[in-house]
Design a protein around this motif. Structure first.
Motif, short mmCIF file in Angstrom:
data_model
loop_
_atom_site.label_atom_id
_atom_site.label_comp_id
_atom_site.label_asym_id
_atom_site.label_seq_id
_atom_site.Cartn_x
_atom_site.Cartn_y
_atom_site.Cartn_z
N ASP A 105 0.85 -1.18 0.00
CA ASP A 105 0.00 0.00 0.00
C ASP A 105 0.90 1.24 0.00
OD1 ASP A 105 0.91 0.41 2.61
OD2 ASP A 105 -1.09 0.83 3.41
N ARG A 106 0.32 2.42 0.12
CA ARG A 106 1.11 3.65 -0.02
C ARG A 106 2.10 3.83 1.14
NH1 ARG A 106 -1.72 9.10 1.89
NH2 ARG A 106 -2.83 8.38 3.73
N ASN A 107 1.86 3.15 2.27
CA ASN A 107 2.77 3.21 3.41
C ASN A 107 3.71 2.01 3.45
OD1 ASN A 107 1.57 5.64 4.51
ND2 ASN A 107 -0.17 4.36 5.09
N GLU A 136 2.37 -4.58 3.46
CA GLU A 136 2.16 -5.67 2.51
C GLU A 136 0.67 -5.92 2.27
OE1 GLU A 136 6.19 -8.24 3.66
OE2 GLU A 136 4.22 -8.84 4.42
N LEU A 137 0.30 -5.88 0.99
CA LEU A 137 -1.05 -6.26 0.58
C LEU A 137 -1.08 -7.66 -0.01
CD1 LEU A 137 -2.15 -2.94 -1.19
CD2 LEU A 137 -2.78 -3.71 1.11
N ALA A 138 -0.01 -8.05 -0.69
CA ALA A 138 0.13 -9.39 -1.25
C ALA A 138 1.61 -9.74 -1.24
CB ALA A 138 -0.43 -9.45 -2.67
N PRO A 188 -2.29 -10.48 3.55
CA PRO A 188 -2.42 -10.22 4.99
C PRO A 188 -3.72 -9.52 5.37
CG PRO A 188 -0.22 -9.63 4.22
CD PRO A 188 -1.05 -9.91 3.00
N GLY A 189 -4.26 -8.70 4.48
CA GLY A 189 -5.49 -7.99 4.79
C GLY A 189 -6.73 -8.82 4.58
N HIS A 190 -6.57 -10.04 4.09
CA HIS A 190 -7.68 -10.95 3.80
C HIS A 190 -8.68 -10.27 2.85
CE1 HIS A 190 -6.34 -14.16 6.47
NE2 HIS A 190 -5.87 -13.18 7.23
N ALA A 191 -9.92 -10.05 3.28
CA ALA A 191 -10.93 -9.52 2.36
C ALA A 191 -10.72 -8.04 2.04
CB ALA A 191 -12.33 -9.72 2.94
N ALA A 192 -9.88 -7.34 2.80
CA ALA A 192 -9.65 -5.92 2.54
C ALA A 192 -9.02 -5.73 1.16
CB ALA A 192 -8.76 -5.32 3.62
N ARG A 216 -11.17 -7.69 -3.89
CA ARG A 216 -11.62 -7.63 -5.28
C ARG A 216 -10.66 -6.84 -6.15
NH1 ARG A 216 -16.84 -9.20 -6.37
NH2 ARG A 216 -16.76 -7.95 -8.25
N LEU A 217 -10.04 -5.82 -5.59
CA LEU A 217 -9.09 -5.01 -6.37
C LEU A 217 -7.77 -5.75 -6.55
CD1 LEU A 217 -8.68 -2.27 -7.78
CD2 LEU A 217 -7.72 -1.42 -5.64
N LEU A 218 -7.31 -6.45 -5.52
CA LEU A 218 -6.05 -7.18 -5.60
C LEU A 218 -6.18 -8.40 -6.50
CD1 LEU A 218 -4.89 -7.04 -1.88
CD2 LEU A 218 -3.93 -5.79 -3.80
N GLY A 219 -7.30 -9.12 -6.43
CA GLY A 219 -7.47 -10.33 -7.22
C GLY A 219 -6.77 -11.50 -6.58
N PHE A 220 -6.34 -12.48 -7.38
CA PHE A 220 -5.72 -13.67 -6.84
C PHE A 220 -4.86 -14.32 -7.91
CE2 PHE A 220 -9.85 -14.77 -8.55
CZ PHE A 220 -9.60 -15.87 -9.34
N VAL A 221 -4.06 -15.31 -7.49
CA VAL A 221 -3.21 -16.06 -8.40
C VAL A 221 -3.51 -17.54 -8.27
CG1 VAL A 221 -1.34 -14.36 -8.27
CG2 VAL A 221 -1.34 -16.30 -6.72
N ASN A 222 -3.15 -18.29 -9.31
CA ASN A 222 -3.24 -19.75 -9.29
C ASN A 222 -2.07 -20.27 -10.11
OD1 ASN A 222 -4.36 -22.46 -10.65
ND2 ASN A 222 -5.31 -22.18 -8.65
N GLU A 223 -1.34 -21.24 -9.55
CA GLU A 223 -0.15 -21.77 -10.21
C GLU A 223 0.81 -20.63 -10.60
OE1 GLU A 223 0.67 -24.93 -10.62
OE2 GLU A 223 -1.16 -25.71 -9.72
#
Length: 641
Positions: A93-95, A98-100, A180-184, A187-194
């Motif tokens: 994030d801006r500070n 860790e978001l992902a 680390p933020g879980h649902a926070a 939707r904007l972060l999305g997700f990965v697979n493999e």
């Protein structure tokens, strides 16, 4: 008298026989020498296999035949490989919170045929890996040549397994992504697979986050100072989001929905001068750590279109736009009137159309995340049905309060190259503002709304409204109840704008008593509670581009490892054992739905394409007894016309 016969030359005959004899002896000596060398080589080989090997005779023989067969899926026993391969880039994030983030874990694998005592091996591995001994024994009893015993081992557990020196047992390094933020901001972060980004920011900037070279054109809004490539490590992203503000907004909207029965909602915080997003919420959401287990309502962005879908009625803004029109200026077609003599009720359709177009409400805000070009919502205005998204509301309201400038929301602040230890910031002109009215008219309108309007206060600007309106869906007419809250702080010259909008769902055939669903005082109270929060984050909204941490956040790492261990409970294994061991039918499902259905079978899923599942391998109802991998082929739901 008879002449004497010629004498025979005996020395010549003797020399020929002697030469032949010596040649035979030399050949025999060479043969003996070769035979001795061969016997020596065989003896050395036997000593190597039967004496030198610390693992014993059985391991050596099995290893010999496996190497002769050259089986590619049978790696030799080895210590866990060094975690030298670069991991996926971190999203901050801006500070620089860790978001992902990615961690190196290990998958415990074994060749059961190489173990002499499966029961003992299971007990020793269970102690080292923190797993269930009975479950490990069950998997070791498989007839498969190689079995995966468990996943998610950390470095200490992998080292403990290595110390056991069990034949045929190895730890394979794998990468795990953690949010680390879980649902926070899920939707904007999305997700990965493999290790591939499939949704949200993870998909939009996948080439940056992946290890290896990339092209600067893949992030045109960033100034790379003439660099044509970054280092071999994956790049890190710095978003404009503020995790603390994001969580506060998520909690506020969630509490409001729960207490007032709203089915869905959206919220965002926007810098009214730059378009920088400090928070972006859409609910129902999902936790990207467990995206496949999400409830049916929380569909993924690629499945239900835009991040902020156009679902809110324009009537929500009618009092605000009536006030803006009444405030008037030369460009809007009227003189500024004192607040006491303005009559918003006389707001005509002509006035509405004029200010609607003047402040760009008829122009949809560009989508934050990429849409499939074949998706109907990707076409300008299609499926909007005259409605607005939360982003449309925010951009239009910002233009009313920032002096008449139309913004384009954005959220990528900078890219960090770990090899150079250098930040590359966003270009100053990446998202230029469009002036809608003259500076004089804009300042006059802003002053009127912030100081003279009904929604002005010493704490900031606070507008609320609710409407009940009808909409058509699949040929049916539905009644919807909706509410909106617009807040801005500080009061003198706001630089942060909050928009929160909620939909109470469809009511049919007739709407219920609206007062049962919405109390305007409650919405205003929510706004008054959020105004101080907004003021706290007002001021400098830019990112803090100091040197990011050289190591992972220890607190996040501890939470991640704890969650991994808690996510391997006996109950989950029971669910796996009770599930029918045949391949389910997932054709026609969305990716999330398919993964959720496949989850109990513990299959490794390979994904090709995007959209909905059109083909699967193995086929439905195929026995999964000897199968640990499946392949899904996806295609867009909406075909090109």
């Amino acid at each position: 008298m008879r002449a004497p016969a010629s004498p025979v030359s005996k020395p010549a005959v003797s020399r020929t026989a002697q030469q032949q004899n010596e040649a035979r002896q030399r050949r025999w000596h060479r043969f003996c020498l070769l035979l001795a060398l061969l016997l020596l080589a065989v003896t050395a080989g036997l000593l190597r296999f039967f004496v030198v090997s610390p693992a014993g005779t059985g391991w050596a023989i099995n290893k010999f035949f496996k190497e002769e067969a050259e089986q590619p899926n049978s790696p030799p026993p080895a210590a866990p490989p060094a975690a030298s391969a670069p991991l996926r880039g971190t999203i901050y994030d801006r500070n620089l919170e860790e978001l992902a983030v990615s961690y190196r874990l290990y998958s415990l694998q074994a060749h059961p045929a190489e173990l002499t005592d499966l029961q003992e091996a299971a007990a020793r591995l269970a102690s080292a890996a923190g797993a269930d001994a009975e479950e490990l024994f069950r998997r070791l009893s498989s007839r498969e040549q190689m079995v995966e015993l468990t996943v998610g081992l950390d470095a200490e557990q992998a080292k403990a397994v290595e110390t056991l020196a069990l034949p045929g047992v190895s730890c394979k390094p794998v990468e795990a992504r953690y949010y680390p933020g879980h649902a926070a901001a899920g939707r904007l972060l999305g997700f990965v697979n493999e290790e591939n980004g499939l949704s949200g920011t993870e998909a939009l900037y996948d080439s940056l986050l992946q290890p290896g070279a990339f092209r600067p054109a893949e992030a045109q809004e960033i100034d790379f100072a003439g660099q044509t490539h970054l280092g071999p490590q994956a790049a890190d992203l710095v978003l404009s989001l503020d995790l603390k503000l994001q969580k506060r907004l998520e909690e506020g909207l969630s509490d409001w929905r729960r207490q007032n029965g709203a089915a869905a909602g959206a919220a965002l915080v926007l810098d009214v001068e730059t378009g920088r997003l400090l928070a972006a919420v859409r609910q129902p959401g999902f936790d990207p750590n467990y995206f496949w287990q999400t409830g049916a309502q929380a569909v993924l962005p690629k499945e239900d279109g835009p991040f902020f879908s156009a679902e809110f009625f324009p009537e929500l803004l009618r009092p605000l736009l009536a006030e803006a029109a009444a405030a008037g200026n030369a460009e809007l077609g009227g003189d500024l009137l004192p607040a006491a003599v303005r009559i918003p009720s006389e707001f005509t359709q002509e006035d509405w159309d004029a200010i609607w177009q003047k402040f760009g409400f008829d122009q949809p805000v560009p989508e934050l995340l990429p849409l499939d070009p074949k998706h109907p919502a990707a076409e300008n205005g299609l499926l909007r049905n005259g409605r607005l998204s939360a982003a449309d509301i925010a951009v239009g309201a910002a233009a009313l309060l920032n002096g008449g400038k139309r913004l384009t929301p954005w959220f990528l602040e900078a890219v960090h190259d770990p090899d150079r230890r250098q930040f590359f910031s966003r270009q100053a002109d990446a998202s230029p503002a469009q002036r809608l009215v003259s500076p004089t008219a804009g300042v006059q309108l802003r002053r009127s709304l912030l100081h003279d309007s009904f929604w002005a206060s010493s704490e900031g600007f606070l507008y609320t409204n609710s409407v009940a309106a009808a909409a058509e869906k699949n040929g049916l007419r539905e009644q919807h109840l909706q509410a909106v809250l617009i807040a801005a702080a500080p009061q003198s010259k706001p630089n942060l704008l909050l928009v929160l909008a909620a939909d109470y769902g469809a009511l049919y055939p007739q709407p219920a008593d609206f007062t049962l669903f919405h109390d305007p005082n409650k919405l205003a109270e929510l706004g008054r509670n959020l105004l101080p929060v907004l003021a706290k984050f007002a001021g400098d909204s830019t990112a803090t581009l100091k040197e990011p941490p050289t190591a992972r956040n220890e607190a996040n790492l501890r939470r991640f490892l704890l969650s991994r261990r808690l996510n391997r409970p006996a109950a989950e294994e029971k669910e796996y054992e009770q599930a029918p061991q045949v391949m389910p039918d997932v054709v026609g499902l969305s990716l999330r739905q398919a993964l959720r259905r496949l989850n109990p079978h513990k299959l490794r899923v390979q994904i090709k394409g995007s959209g909905r599942v059109v083909a699967q391998k193995p086929a439905a109802k195929t026995s999964l007894t000897k199968i640990d991998t499946c392949e899904l082929r996806l295609e867009p739901l909406f075909k090109e016309k």
